[in-house]
Design an enzyme around this catalytic site. Structure first.
Site, PDB file in Angstrom:
ATOM      1  N   ARG A 147       0.854  -1.187   0.000  1.00 38.00           N
ATOM      2  CA  ARG A 147       0.000   0.000   0.000  1.00 38.00           C
ATOM      3  C   ARG A 147       0.889   1.237   0.000  1.00 38.00           C
ATOM      4  NH1 ARG A 147      -3.788   2.260   4.900  1.00 38.00           N
ATOM      5  NH2 ARG A 147      -1.826   3.288   5.416  1.00 38.00           N
ATOM      6  N   TYR A 159      -2.815  11.508   6.316  1.00 37.03           N
ATOM      7  CA  TYR A 159      -3.070  10.128   6.738  1.00 37.03           C
ATOM      8  C   TYR A 159      -2.098   9.155   6.059  1.00 37.03           C
ATOM      9  CZ  TYR A 159      -4.647   5.437   6.855  1.00 37.03           C
ATOM     10  OH  TYR A 159      -4.633   4.081   7.010  1.00 37.03           O
ATOM     11  N   ASP A 210      -5.054   3.976  -0.139  1.00 40.20           N
ATOM     12  CA  ASP A 210      -6.184   4.237   0.763  1.00 40.20           C
ATOM     13  C   ASP A 210      -6.527   5.729   0.719  1.00 40.20           C
ATOM     14  OD1 ASP A 210      -7.994   4.364   2.843  1.00 40.20           O
ATOM     15  OD2 ASP A 210      -6.750   3.260   4.283  1.00 40.20           O
ATOM     16  N   HIS A 212      -9.014   6.954   2.372  1.00 39.93           N
ATOM     17  CA  HIS A 212      -9.469   7.193   3.753  1.00 39.93           C
ATOM     18  C   HIS A 212     -10.694   8.098   3.832  1.00 39.93           C
ATOM     19  CE1 HIS A 212      -8.331   6.909   8.140  1.00 39.93           C
ATOM     20  NE2 HIS A 212      -7.981   5.734   7.671  1.00 39.93           N
ATOM     21  N   GLU A 236      -8.939   2.190  -1.933  1.00 42.59           N
ATOM     22  CA  GLU A 236      -9.677   1.873  -0.703  1.00 42.59           C
ATOM     23  C   GLU A 236     -10.412   3.096  -0.164  1.00 42.59           C
ATOM     24  OE1 GLU A 236      -7.104   0.049   2.142  1.00 42.59           O
ATOM     25  OE2 GLU A 236      -8.248   0.787   3.846  1.00 42.59           O
ATOM     26  N   GLU A 262     -13.805  -0.992   6.443  1.00 39.34           N
ATOM     27  CA  GLU A 262     -13.146  -1.113   7.752  1.00 39.34           C
ATOM     28  C   GLU A 262     -13.909  -0.425   8.868  1.00 39.34           C
ATOM     29  OE1 GLU A 262      -9.404   0.674   6.497  1.00 39.34           O
ATOM     30  OE2 GLU A 262      -9.772   2.337   7.859  1.00 39.34           O
ATOM     31  N   ARG A 283     -13.761  -5.220   3.540  1.00 37.26           N
ATOM     32  CA  ARG A 283     -12.563  -4.994   4.362  1.00 37.26           C
ATOM     33  C   ARG A 283     -12.804  -4.931   5.864  1.00 37.26           C
ATOM     34  NH1 ARG A 283      -8.090  -3.712   4.140  1.00 37.26           N
ATOM     35  NH2 ARG A 283      -8.100  -1.871   5.454  1.00 37.26           N
ATOM     36  N   GLU A 339      -4.484  -7.447   5.123  1.00 38.32           N
ATOM     37  CA  GLU A 339      -3.612  -6.329   5.520  1.00 38.32           C
ATOM     38  C   GLU A 339      -2.789  -6.777   6.727  1.00 38.32           C
ATOM     39  OE1 GLU A 339      -5.678  -2.959   7.188  1.00 38.32           O
ATOM     40  OE2 GLU A 339      -4.149  -1.578   6.480  1.00 38.32           O
ATOM     41  N   TRP A 402     -11.496  12.177   8.437  1.00 39.38           N
ATOM     42  CA  TRP A 402     -10.082  11.808   8.625  1.00 39.38           C
ATOM     43  C   TRP A 402      -9.776  10.495   7.933  1.00 39.38           C
ATOM     44  CZ3 TRP A 402      -7.459   7.782  11.335  1.00 39.38           C
ATOM     45  CH2 TRP A 402      -6.051   7.927  11.297  1.00 39.38           C
TER      46      TRP A 402
HETATM   47  O1  KDG Z   1      -7.833   3.160  13.804  1.00 45.55           O
HETATM   48  C1  KDG Z   1      -7.960   3.590  12.488  1.00 45.55           C
HETATM   49  C2  KDG Z   1      -7.109   2.703  11.598  1.00 45.55           C
HETATM   50  O2  KDG Z   1      -7.413   1.369  11.811  1.00 45.55           O
HETATM   51  C3  KDG Z   1      -7.245   3.021  10.131  1.00 45.55           C
HETATM   52  O3  KDG Z   1      -6.990   4.377   9.911  1.00 45.55           O
HETATM   53  C4  KDG Z   1      -6.266   2.168   9.338  1.00 45.55           C
HETATM   54  O4  KDG Z   1      -7.276   2.849   7.267  1.00 45.55           O
HETATM   55  C5  KDG Z   1      -6.617   2.054   7.895  1.00 45.55           C
HETATM   56  C6  KDG Z   1      -6.103   0.886   7.177  1.00 45.55           C
HETATM   57  O5  KDG Z   1      -6.452   0.735   6.012  1.00 45.55           O
HETATM   58  O6  KDG Z   1      -5.367   0.117   7.775  1.00 45.55           O
HETATM   59 MG    MG Z   2      -8.017   1.932   5.421  1.00 44.62          MG
END
Ligand code: KDG
Ligand code: MG
Length: 402
Positions: A147, A159, A210, A212, A236, A262, A283, A339, A402
């Site tokens: 990643r 991030y 990602d 995010h 992602e 997630e 995920r 992951e 975030w």
């Molecule tokens: O606690 C938040 C994280 O688990 C997250 O930000 C991690 O996006 C993430 C990832 O893909 O591992």
């Molecule tokens: Mg993620």
């Protein structure tokens, strides 16, 4: 057999982890992970005050009945705190059942469907040269899929990029770190990053990215289209997925594979995404989705629509949650990728585990249960530290995802 004790332990060997330990009248123990990053104590209270009294005296073999009674019996459905608490119970019960059987858990989930579990690791850099070094480092560690995350020109902290106080690692302080965000700058920058990575490493290395949850559906559609030539393994969380219909816009415009889930904690969160085949990878984490029982159901449902698994596995899932994921990954047919960020040496001492990482692949090992032993004395030497995840603001001060 009866449950005679249920202990909830918070430890911080570098970061906080919440662990549930169930003990039976026969002296067997089962472990579950209930870590909810930045909100750990809410799950601790939920478990101690509301769940533990319901477990004492019950038969640990009744996993499905226990799950349903904790879920339906609360009346209040879903939510990350509830589902992390239920997940810990579910995994601890599976751990116990597999120990009674004298088998590694994956044998109870249908047995191995593959020899080992492919993972991806995290590469990041404040700029492209740093990122390229980081990709080299992950490859040297054996990772066969990576990643990639970078800083964005003009932004201080982004991030996924380590800047001392790193990524999903919460900062141990009273208030959250404030990061900055600029979507147009990011959308301009990311294709140049992927161009540089492909130029350096060629077409074969599976690359993931990602976003995010930071884009609108149409921004995500544009990004997916702009990066098609770099052949991502996936993009992602390109847009917040509570708006499942938003993925119709993304899907209509791009063939870049999409991964989501997630922050989800129930199968129904995926209903539109899966039945309309709007995503390619689901995920969710064992730890935030209510455990192995519902995640197995999700993946069986996803399989009918050719959606594959990609269990969330950042550092904030403890080795207990990681082990549970690896057993499930080995057993299901529609496995995609896992992951795996690994944990610090101290964390691995607190949670001694049978799973191994070799050549970018994990194997759960053949110890009975999930194969994790919890060193409670060492855990107690590293008590809870208050911690928050960062928050994100635009240049004018507006809070952004975030
Ligand atoms: O606690 C938040 C994280 O688990 C997250 O930000 C991690 O996006 C993430 C990832 O893909 O591992
Ligand atoms: Mg993620």
């Amino acid at each position: 057999m009866r449950i005679v004790a249920a202990d909830v332990v918070v430890t911080s060997p570098g970061r906080n982890f919440v662990t549930l330990k169930l003990t039976t009248d026969e002296g067997l123990t089962g472990l579950g992970d209930a870590t909810l990053n930045g909100r750990e104590q809410a799950v601790v209270a939920y478990l101690r005050e509301h769940v533990v009294p319901l477990l004492l005296g019950t038969d640990p073999h009744r996993i499905e009945d226990t799950w349903q009674s904790l879920y339906r019996g609360a009346y209040w459905r879903r939510g990350p705190v509830t589902m992390a608490a239920i997940a810990a119970v579910d995994v601890a019960l599976w751990d116990l059942k597999a120990k009674v059987a004298g088998l590694p858990l994956y044998q109870l989930l249908g047995g191995a469907s593959r020899e080992r579990v492919r993972t991806y690791g995290h590469a990041n850099g404040r700029d492209v040269p740093e990122l390229l070094d980081s990709v080299r480092a992950r490859r040297a560690e054996g990772y066969q899929a990576v990643r990639v995350q970078t800083g964005v020109p003009g932004l201080q902290t982004v991030y996924g990029v380590h800047t001392g106080e790193a990524i999903a690692r919460p900062t141990h302080r009273a208030l959250p770190l404030v990061e900055d965000w600029d979507t147009p700058a990011y959308l301009r920058h990311l294709p140049t990053v992927l161009e540089a990575v492909r130029h350096e490493f060629g077409p074969e290395l599976p690359l993931l990215h990602d976003a995010h949850h930071r884009l609108t559906p149409v921004q995500a559609a544009k990004l997916g289209k702009d990066v098609e030539r770099y052949d991502l393994f996936w993009l992602e969380d390109c847009t917040p997925a509570e708006n499942q219909e938003g993925f119709r816009t993304v899907r209509r415009h791009t063939t870049t594979p999409l991964a989501v889930g997630e922050v989800f904690n129930a199968v129904v969160d995926y209903q539109t995404l899966i039945t309309e085949q709007l995503i390619d990878y689901a995920r969710s984490a064992v730890t935030h989705f209510g455990g192995i029982s519902p995640l197995k159901k999700l993946f069986d449902f996803a399989a009918m629509y050719q959606v594959k698994s990609a269990v969330h596995g950042p550092e904030d899932i403890s080795p207990v949650g990681t082990a549970a994921a690896i057993h499930l990954d080995l057993a299901i047919h529609n496995f995609g990728i896992q992951e795996y960020s690994g944990h610090t040496d101290l964390t691995n001492e607190v949670f001694r585990h049978a799973y191994t990482f070799t050549d970018g692949h994990l194997h759960p090992g053949d110890a009975p249960g999930i194969g994790v032993e919890f060193d409670e004395e060492l855990a107690a030497a590293h008590p809870y530290e208050a911690a928050y995840l960062p928050v994100n603001r635009l240049a004018d001060g507006t809070v952004h995802d975030w």
